[in-house]
Design a protein around this motif. Structure first.
Motif, PDB file in Angstrom:
ATOM      1  N   GLY A  48      15.422 -74.290  48.278  1.00 26.18           N
ATOM      2  CA  GLY A  48      15.824 -72.965  47.819  1.00 26.18           C
ATOM      3  C   GLY A  48      15.917 -72.000  48.982  1.00 26.18           C
ATOM      4  N   ASN A  49      16.874 -72.219  49.872  1.00 25.18           N
ATOM      5  CA  ASN A  49      16.991 -71.373  51.064  1.00 25.18           C
ATOM      6  C   ASN A  49      17.513 -69.980  50.749  1.00 25.18           C
ATOM      7  OD1 ASN A  49      16.286 -72.854  53.639  1.00 25.18           O
ATOM      8  ND2 ASN A  49      17.592 -74.384  52.666  1.00 25.18           N
ATOM      9  N   THR A  50      18.307 -69.831  49.689  1.00 28.69           N
ATOM     10  CA  THR A  50      18.894 -68.522  49.413  1.00 28.69           C
ATOM     11  C   THR A  50      17.831 -67.477  49.085  1.00 28.69           C
ATOM     12  OG1 THR A  50      19.223 -69.090  47.085  1.00 28.69           O
ATOM     13  CG2 THR A  50      21.054 -69.523  48.584  1.00 28.69           C
ATOM     14  N   THR A  51      16.687 -67.910  48.557  1.00 31.09           N
ATOM     15  CA  THR A  51      15.640 -66.956  48.193  1.00 31.09           C
ATOM     16  C   THR A  51      14.998 -66.321  49.427  1.00 31.09           C
ATOM     17  OG1 THR A  51      13.988 -68.737  48.062  1.00 31.09           O
ATOM     18  CG2 THR A  51      15.136 -68.145  46.026  1.00 31.09           C
ATOM     19  N   PHE A  52      15.238 -66.884  50.612  1.00 35.68           N
ATOM     20  CA  PHE A  52      14.735 -66.288  51.844  1.00 35.68           C
ATOM     21  C   PHE A  52      15.409 -64.943  52.100  1.00 35.68           C
ATOM     22  CE2 PHE A  52      15.003 -66.005  56.603  1.00 35.68           C
ATOM     23  CZ  PHE A  52      13.638 -65.903  56.860  1.00 35.68           C
ATOM     24  N   TYR A  53      16.660 -64.830  51.685  1.00 31.50           N
ATOM     25  CA  TYR A  53      17.450 -63.639  51.987  1.00 31.50           C
ATOM     26  C   TYR A  53      17.374 -62.582  50.901  1.00 31.50           C
ATOM     27  CZ  TYR A  53      19.100 -66.800  55.532  1.00 31.50           C
ATOM     28  OH  TYR A  53      19.142 -67.680  56.580  1.00 31.50           O
ATOM     29  N   ALA A  54      17.050 -62.985  49.676  1.00 34.39           N
ATOM     30  CA  ALA A  54      16.922 -62.013  48.583  1.00 34.39           C
ATOM     31  C   ALA A  54      16.219 -62.673  47.405  1.00 34.39           C
ATOM     32  CB  ALA A  54      18.287 -61.503  48.149  1.00 34.39           C
ATOM     33  N   ARG A  73      13.587 -80.874  41.104  1.00 36.08           N
ATOM     34  CA  ARG A  73      12.615 -80.088  41.857  1.00 36.08           C
ATOM     35  C   ARG A  73      13.276 -79.110  42.821  1.00 36.08           C
ATOM     36  NH1 ARG A  73      10.127 -81.222  38.276  1.00 36.08           N
ATOM     37  NH2 ARG A  73       8.258 -82.505  38.068  1.00 36.08           N
ATOM     38  N   PHE A  74      12.796 -77.864  42.796  1.00 31.59           N
ATOM     39  CA  PHE A  74      13.181 -76.830  43.749  1.00 31.59           C
ATOM     40  C   PHE A  74      12.000 -76.582  44.694  1.00 31.59           C
ATOM     41  CE2 PHE A  74      15.812 -76.028  40.083  1.00 31.59           C
ATOM     42  CZ  PHE A  74      16.993 -75.467  40.544  1.00 31.59           C
ATOM     43  N   VAL A  75      12.267 -76.531  45.983  1.00 30.45           N
ATOM     44  CA  VAL A  75      11.281 -76.051  46.959  1.00 30.45           C
ATOM     45  C   VAL A  75      11.798 -74.685  47.398  1.00 30.45           C
ATOM     46  CG1 VAL A  75      10.209 -76.439  49.204  1.00 30.45           C
ATOM     47  CG2 VAL A  75      10.625 -78.372  47.664  1.00 30.45           C
ATOM     48  N   VAL A  76      11.191 -73.624  46.863  1.00 35.40           N
ATOM     49  CA  VAL A  76      11.749 -72.276  47.003  1.00 35.40           C
ATOM     50  C   VAL A  76      11.060 -71.516  48.138  1.00 35.40           C
ATOM     51  CG1 VAL A  76      12.663 -72.017  44.676  1.00 35.40           C
ATOM     52  CG2 VAL A  76      10.259 -71.558  45.073  1.00 35.40           C
ATOM     53  N   LYS A  77      11.891 -70.953  49.004  1.00 38.69           N
ATOM     54  CA  LYS A  77      11.385 -70.288  50.204  1.00 38.69           C
ATOM     55  C   LYS A  77      11.006 -68.841  49.906  1.00 38.69           C
ATOM     56  CE  LYS A  77      13.675 -71.188  54.021  1.00 38.69           C
ATOM     57  NZ  LYS A  77      14.639 -71.084  55.165  1.00 38.69           N
ATOM     58  N   LEU A  78       9.843 -68.426  50.370  1.00 36.42           N
ATOM     59  CA  LEU A  78       9.441 -67.036  50.233  1.00 36.42           C
ATOM     60  C   LEU A  78      10.430 -66.129  50.968  1.00 36.42           C
ATOM     61  CD1 LEU A  78       5.565 -66.743  50.680  1.00 36.42           C
ATOM     62  CD2 LEU A  78       6.906 -66.317  48.622  1.00 36.42           C
ATOM     63  N   PRO A  79      10.700 -64.950  50.425  1.00 38.30           N
ATOM     64  CA  PRO A  79      11.654 -64.046  51.065  1.00 38.30           C
ATOM     65  C   PRO A  79      11.218 -63.608  52.463  1.00 38.30           C
ATOM     66  CG  PRO A  79      11.301 -63.416  48.773  1.00 38.30           C
ATOM     67  CD  PRO A  79      10.282 -64.468  49.098  1.00 38.30           C
ATOM     68  N   GLN A 115       8.047 -70.433  55.230  1.00 42.12           N
ATOM     69  CA  GLN A 115       8.591 -70.774  56.544  1.00 42.12           C
ATOM     70  C   GLN A 115       8.251 -69.634  57.489  1.00 42.12           C
ATOM     71  OE1 GLN A 115      12.904 -70.569  57.754  1.00 42.12           O
ATOM     72  NE2 GLN A 115      12.734 -72.796  57.592  1.00 42.12           N
ATOM     73  N   LEU A 116       7.368 -69.906  58.433  1.00 43.64           N
ATOM     74  CA  LEU A 116       6.867 -68.855  59.316  1.00 43.64           C
ATOM     75  C   LEU A 116       7.673 -68.811  60.606  1.00 43.64           C
ATOM     76  CD1 LEU A 116       3.065 -69.433  58.688  1.00 43.64           C
ATOM     77  CD2 LEU A 116       4.572 -67.720  57.656  1.00 43.64           C
ATOM     78  N   PRO A 117       7.812 -67.623  61.204  1.00 42.03           N
ATOM     79  CA  PRO A 117       8.627 -67.503  62.418  1.00 42.03           C
ATOM     80  C   PRO A 117       7.983 -68.201  63.607  1.00 42.03           C
ATOM     81  CG  PRO A 117       7.481 -65.446  61.968  1.00 42.03           C
ATOM     82  CD  PRO A 117       7.237 -66.338  60.780  1.00 42.03           C
ATOM     83  N   GLY A 118       8.803 -68.494  64.616  1.00 39.50           N
ATOM     84  CA  GLY A 118       8.294 -69.140  65.817  1.00 39.50           C
ATOM     85  C   GLY A 118       7.254 -68.308  66.546  1.00 39.50           C
ATOM     86  N   SER A 119       7.232 -67.004  66.284  1.00 39.24           N
ATOM     87  CA  SER A 119       6.240 -66.129  66.910  1.00 39.24           C
ATOM     88  C   SER A 119       4.891 -66.166  66.204  1.00 39.24           C
ATOM     89  CB  SER A 119       6.765 -64.688  66.936  1.00 39.24           C
ATOM     90  OG  SER A 119       7.029 -64.237  65.618  1.00 39.24           O
ATOM     91  N   PHE A 120       4.795 -66.910  65.103  1.00 39.22           N
ATOM     92  CA  PHE A 120       3.525 -67.048  64.380  1.00 39.22           C
ATOM     93  C   PHE A 120       2.712 -68.125  65.095  1.00 39.22           C
ATOM     94  CE2 PHE A 120       0.558 -68.255  61.109  1.00 39.22           C
ATOM     95  CZ  PHE A 120       0.350 -67.097  60.375  1.00 39.22           C
ATOM     96  N   THR A 121       1.619 -67.707  65.757  1.00 40.81           N
ATOM     97  CA  THR A 121       0.867 -68.586  66.653  1.00 40.81           C
ATOM     98  C   THR A 121      -0.463 -68.997  66.029  1.00 40.81           C
ATOM     99  OG1 THR A 121      -0.457 -66.880  67.751  1.00 40.81           O
ATOM    100  CG2 THR A 121       1.828 -67.163  68.518  1.00 40.81           C
ATOM    101  N   PRO A 122      -1.186 -69.921  66.672  1.00 43.88           N
ATOM    102  CA  PRO A 122      -2.522 -70.268  66.173  1.00 43.88           C
ATOM    103  C   PRO A 122      -3.447 -69.052  66.043  1.00 43.88           C
ATOM    104  CG  PRO A 122      -1.791 -71.932  67.716  1.00 43.88           C
ATOM    105  CD  PRO A 122      -0.749 -70.843  67.750  1.00 43.88           C
ATOM    106  N   ALA A 123      -3.233 -68.021  66.832  1.00 41.64           N
ATOM    107  CA  ALA A 123      -4.061 -66.817  66.718  1.00 41.64           C
ATOM    108  C   ALA A 123      -3.841 -66.109  65.384  1.00 41.64           C
ATOM    109  CB  ALA A 123      -3.763 -65.859  67.867  1.00 41.64           C
ATOM    110  N   ASP A 124      -2.710 -66.398  64.718  1.00 46.36           N
ATOM    111  CA  ASP A 124      -2.392 -65.769  63.439  1.00 46.36           C
ATOM    112  C   ASP A 124      -2.895 -66.563  62.234  1.00 46.36           C
ATOM    113  OD1 ASP A 124      -0.852 -63.560  64.522  1.00 46.36           O
ATOM    114  OD2 ASP A 124       0.672 -65.048  65.041  1.00 46.36           O
ATOM    115  N   VAL A 125      -3.533 -67.694  62.462  1.00 44.77           N
ATOM    116  CA  VAL A 125      -3.993 -68.526  61.344  1.00 44.77           C
ATOM    117  C   VAL A 125      -4.915 -67.762  60.388  1.00 44.77           C
ATOM    118  CG1 VAL A 125      -5.412 -70.547  60.768  1.00 44.77           C
ATOM    119  CG2 VAL A 125      -3.570 -70.744  62.442  1.00 44.77           C
ATOM    120  N   PRO A 126      -5.807 -66.898  60.855  1.00 52.12           N
ATOM    121  CA  PRO A 126      -6.626 -66.135  59.898  1.00 52.12           C
ATOM    122  C   PRO A 126      -5.786 -65.301  58.922  1.00 52.12           C
ATOM    123  CG  PRO A 126      -7.606 -66.018  62.078  1.00 52.12           C
ATOM    124  CD  PRO A 126      -6.259 -66.672  62.245  1.00 52.12           C
TER     125      PRO A 126
END
Length: 289
Positions: A48-54, A73-79, A115-126
């Motif tokens: 469900g990639n379209t749900t990322f955009y809206a 089955r749908f695997v729906v992406k958080l916006p 789906q988290l951005p590439g800038s989401f690092t191990p320091a952001d795990v909390p």
């Protein structure tokens, strides 16, 4: 195992409609409703990639449910505002709106996909840990990370694995190894070369419903050769009683539904009691001659 306890293999694509599929996998001309229904004759899952955009309207989602069987089955992406703009903080209003919108899918929601951005690092795990704790328990969740430290640093990988396993959430790998193995040879491949992340092969399942995203090439032989390790892994998961979902991507996705079915066939050759995929409806009218 039998019945509801029998492991399932779901396969699918990044979308259920593509211009190149019309008249081949999908009827042409066709309405949006006819395209999803036809796609569900080829594959039994979709990203469900379209749900990322809206966030879609609830009525739109209800129509998706009406066009698919309960075992689709749908695997729906958080916006994007939740994962990339607010980075999982102060997003309760957007999250509630999204979860309300997808409610009509019922059991068809295989997982809610972060789906988290590439800038989401191990320091952001909390931050991810706090977000997962706030999520309602009536969905399964799957997380895709793209920062290389999660793959290259054993301590960071273990930190994320422990968090996800405790939440019964899956780590979704996006395997682009086969794609980046040799230089691009088409316009679609050259475009993907600049946009797709260079992600390693990762094949450890954390739950009984692992999810794989695999990017091949526009050349079918190269795509099939590149997914052979996944055929082995998925076969092993099924024998362990897991029910995996595998999404097949190529740069142009022109053959993706057929490739997804081929992947399922290769696994089913090794696991003969695996439930077959649905039979696609003909895209052309049947004639007597």
């Amino acid at each position: 195992m039998s019945g509801a306890d029998t492991p399932r293999l779901h396969v699918g694509c990044a979308m259920w409609s593509l211009k190149a599929w019309q008249g081949r996998f999908l009827p042409h001309p066709s309405t949006a409703e006819e395209r999803l229904r036809a796609y569900a004759g080829w594959c039994n899952a979709v990203e469900g990639n379209t749900t990322f955009y809206a966030t879609p309207a609830r009525a739109t989602v209800a129509s998706w449910a009406q066009q698919t069987d309960p075992d689709f089955r749908f695997v729906v992406k958080l916006p994007k505002p939740i994962t990339h703009e607010r980075r999982l903080t102060d997003a309760d209003t957007e999250l509630r709106a999204f979860l309300d919108a997808i409610e009509p899918l019922g059991p068809r929601t295989h997982a809610v996909w972060l789906q988290l951005p590439g800038s989401f690092t191990p320091a952001d795990v909390p931050v991810l840990a706090a977000f997962l704790r706030r999520l309602p328990g009536d969905h399964r969740y799957a997380v895709e990370v793209r920062h290389r430290a999660f793959f290259d640093d054993a301590r960071s990988a273990r930190l994320l694995e422990d968090l996800l396993a405790a939440a019964d959430a899956e780590w979704v790998p996006f395997d682009t190894v086969a794609f980046f193995r040799t230089p691009p040879t088409s316009d679609a491949e050259r475009d993907a070369w600049t946009k797709k992340p260079r992600m390693p092969h990762r094949s450890r399942a954390l739950t009984d419903r692992p999810i794989i995203r695999y990017l091949g090439r526009d050349d079918t032989a190269a795509t099939v050769e590149g997914w052979q390790p996944w055929v082995e892994t998925v076969t092993g998961w099924l024998r362990e009683g897991r029910s995996p979902t595998v999404f097949i991507h190529t740069p142009d996705n022109a053959d993706a539904p057929e490739l997804a079915r081929r992947f399922h066939d290769e696994v089913r050759a090794r696991v003969p009691d695996l439930r077959p995929l649905p039979e696609p409806a003909p895209t052309e009218p049947l004639t007597l001659f």
